[in-house]
Write a protein that holds these residues in place. Structure first.
Motif: not given
Length: 190
Positions: A84-85, A87-89, A92
């Protein structure tokens, strides 16, 4: 030519015989191996069954208890957090992923000024159309009791129907042109 054709046919026959020989040999070897396994099954079959029984009755329950244990759950949750971390970087929106040229085009004052000028023209024209529609509604709501002089004065303020239609068509053309420009900008940005 007959001799060439004859040589080709003979070569094809030799090739077919060679491939048939290999196929027959492979089938023979496979049959011998399967027959040997079948004949020796009293020797290896009980050992095989005991190994399968041991795996399913001893190892599988140990694996299940280990998977339900706190260490395993802790490791799985950490893996999920890392994913998740990571992917958040990732960026977007596509604007963050554009190259230097696309970024320059997007920030270019000429492109922005052209787009803003078209928007302002469209807004001004839309305001004129809204005012004309409001005047039309006011005219429709007026009573027939009013004298003819007031109606003629209001009609003079109005644009002729042909000119109003021309302006509406110009507005539609402008909006279509703006949509095409925006579509090109989106294609360039992607």
């Amino acid at each position: 030519m007959d001799s060439v054709k004859k040589e080709k046919l003979e070569a094809m026959e030799r090739y077919r015989k060679g491939s048939q020989f290999l196929r027959v040999l492979m089938q023979f070897v496979l049959r011998v191996v399967l027959l040997g396994l079948f004949m020796s099954s009293p020797n290896w079959l009980p050992c095989f069954f005991s190994s399968v029984k041991f795996f399913f009755l001893v190892r599988v329950p140990k694996i299940c208890t280990m998977a339900a244990g706190p260490r395993f759950i802790f490791m799985i949750s950490n893996v999920i957090i890392v994913i998740l971390v990571g992917g958040s970087r990732l960026p977007k929106n596509p604007a963050e992923r554009v190259g230097l040229y696309e970024e320059y085009v997007m920030k270019s004052p000429t492109v922005q000024s052209l787009a803003m000028a078209e928007v302002k023209e469209n807004e001004a024209f839309a305001d004129q159309i809204v005012k004309a529609e409001a005047l039309r509604e006011e005219k429709d709501e007026e009573s027939e009791v009013d004298d003819v002089m007031e109606e003629e004065e209001e009609e003079e303020e109005w644009l002729p129907a042909e000119e109003l239609n021309k302006r509406v068509e110009d507005f539609i053309a402008m909006v279509n042109k703006q949509r095409k420009l925006e579509a090109k900008m989106l294609i360039c940005c992607e």
